[in-house]
Design a protein around this motif. Structure first.
Motif, PDB file in Angstrom:
ATOM      1  N   PRO A  38       0.346   9.263   4.363  1.00 59.60           N
ATOM      2  CA  PRO A  38       0.498   8.522   5.828  1.00 59.60           C
ATOM      3  C   PRO A  38       1.218   7.320   5.900  1.00 59.60           C
ATOM      4  CG  PRO A  38      -2.027   8.615   5.457  1.00 59.60           C
ATOM      5  CD  PRO A  38      -1.061   9.024   4.031  1.00 59.60           C
ATOM      6  N   VAL A  39       2.147   7.146   6.685  1.00 63.17           N
ATOM      7  CA  VAL A  39       2.578   5.861   7.109  1.00 63.17           C
ATOM      8  C   VAL A  39       2.590   5.648   8.316  1.00 63.17           C
ATOM      9  CG1 VAL A  39       4.799   4.148   6.894  1.00 63.17           C
ATOM     10  CG2 VAL A  39       4.090   6.059   5.045  1.00 63.17           C
ATOM     11  N   THR A  40       2.253   4.398   9.093  1.00 68.17           N
ATOM     12  CA  THR A  40       2.056   4.258  10.463  1.00 68.17           C
ATOM     13  C   THR A  40       2.769   3.096  10.795  1.00 68.17           C
ATOM     14  OG1 THR A  40      -0.297   5.018  10.718  1.00 68.17           O
ATOM     15  CG2 THR A  40       0.264   3.313  12.307  1.00 68.17           C
ATOM     16  N   VAL A  41       3.622   2.925  12.001  1.00 70.16           N
ATOM     17  CA  VAL A  41       4.474   1.986  12.534  1.00 70.16           C
ATOM     18  C   VAL A  41       3.767   1.691  13.893  1.00 70.16           C
ATOM     19  CG1 VAL A  41       6.613   1.214  13.305  1.00 70.16           C
ATOM     20  CG2 VAL A  41       6.524   2.668  11.262  1.00 70.16           C
TER      21      VAL A  41
ATOM     22  N   ASP B 113      -6.116  -0.880   3.830  1.00 72.65           N
ATOM     23  CA  ASP B 113      -6.773   0.239   4.170  1.00 72.65           C
ATOM     24  C   ASP B 113      -5.860   1.426   4.507  1.00 72.65           C
ATOM     25  OD1 ASP B 113      -9.063  -1.315   4.424  1.00 72.65           O
ATOM     26  OD2 ASP B 113      -8.767  -1.932   6.460  1.00 72.65           O
ATOM     27  N   SER B 114      -4.494   1.213   4.586  1.00 71.52           N
ATOM     28  CA  SER B 114      -3.565   1.941   5.183  1.00 71.52           C
ATOM     29  C   SER B 114      -2.148   1.495   4.935  1.00 71.52           C
ATOM     30  CB  SER B 114      -3.628   2.639   6.574  1.00 71.52           C
ATOM     31  OG  SER B 114      -3.509   1.436   7.439  1.00 71.52           O
ATOM     32  N   VAL B 115      -1.046   2.242   4.829  1.00 78.41           N
ATOM     33  CA  VAL B 115       0.383   1.932   4.862  1.00 78.41           C
ATOM     34  C   VAL B 115       0.619   1.747   6.386  1.00 78.41           C
ATOM     35  CG1 VAL B 115       2.618   2.077   4.106  1.00 78.41           C
ATOM     36  CG2 VAL B 115       0.595   2.902   2.682  1.00 78.41           C
TER      37      VAL B 115
ATOM     38  N   ARG C 148      -0.477  -4.123  -0.260  1.00 75.95           N
ATOM     39  CA  ARG C 148       0.423  -4.798   0.350  1.00 75.95           C
ATOM     40  C   ARG C 148       1.062  -6.176  -0.330  1.00 75.95           C
ATOM     41  NH1 ARG C 148       1.411  -5.291   5.968  1.00 75.95           N
ATOM     42  NH2 ARG C 148       2.167  -7.460   6.937  1.00 75.95           N
ATOM     43  N   SER C 149       2.482  -6.235  -0.182  1.00 71.56           N
ATOM     44  CA  SER C 149       2.999  -7.413  -0.975  1.00 71.56           C
ATOM     45  C   SER C 149       2.512  -8.740  -0.548  1.00 71.56           C
ATOM     46  CB  SER C 149       4.497  -7.463  -0.656  1.00 71.56           C
ATOM     47  OG  SER C 149       4.608  -7.661   0.926  1.00 71.56           O
TER      48      SER C 149
END
Length: 201
Positions: free
Chosen positions: A37-40, A141-143, A133-134
């Motif tokens: 999953p990816v969230t914006v 926790d998530s992307v 994360r970079s």
């Protein structure tokens, strides 16, 4: 007769074994999948601007079904279609492209996603995934990408003029003034004028 029947059975058994050796039954290899999953999230003013999130396999990792996802405003989408046939660590890079919309500040960080595939006692495969994360070392926790939309405030269409201290306020036509006082001033003026005129004569 019994000898012929026994011999026939032996020949049939041998033929079955030979056929099994020459034509083995297909064996299906274990396969595992995963969903990422990816969230914006868009802060500031509300907007329906579309953001594109892309995934890039590293070190010949199997590609998912989608190479990119389009998310409008704020929301969550999923990379699917991963297929893993053997245990190992498979890595991917997830990035977000700029929306190209004025006054939109897009998150320029990226994520390194690792999918770890391990064997199960029953012969199947199990998957575990995490992201980093970079610029960080701890697991995220998530992307999630956080954008911000700050359009300029609308300028006032009209400007209300306010009197300054140097400007005298003119009386308005609706100001009230007693009529009796005006008549008294007028009569006093007439009487005074008549008296002065009589004295001069």
């Amino acid at each position: 007769m019994r000898y012929a029947t026994t011999a026939l059975r032996c020949w049939l058994t041998a033929a079955a074994l030979l056929l099994a050796l020459c034509c083995p039954l297909p064996v299906f290899a274990a396969r595992a999948g995963a969903v990422l999953p990816v969230t914006v999230r868009t802060e500031g003013a509300a907007t329906d601007a579309a953001c594109v999130v892309s995934i890039t396999p590293l070190d010949a990792a199997p590609a998912p079904a989608q190479a990119s996802l389009t998310i409008q405003g704020s929301g969550t989408a999923y990379f699917t279609g991963f297929a893993f046939d053997a245990p190992g660590d498979y890595r991917y890079t997830v990035t977000q492209a700029g929306s190209g919309r004025p006054h939109m500040t897009c998150d320029t960080h990226s994520y390194t996603v690792t999918v770890r595939v391990t064997g199960c006692p029953d012969g199947g495969l199990n998957t575990e995934l995490w992201a980093v994360r970079s610029g960080e070392t701890a697991k995220a926790d998530s992307v999630k990408f956080t954008n911000r939309y700050d359009p300029p405030a609308e300028e006032a269409k009209t400007t209300v003029a306010r009197p300054t201290k140097d400007t005298a306020a003119l009386p308005q036509t609706a100001d009230g003034f007693p009529l009796e006082a005006l008549l008294a001033v007028f009569c006093a003026g007439v009487v005074g004028f008549g008296t002065a005129w009589t004295k001069r004569r």
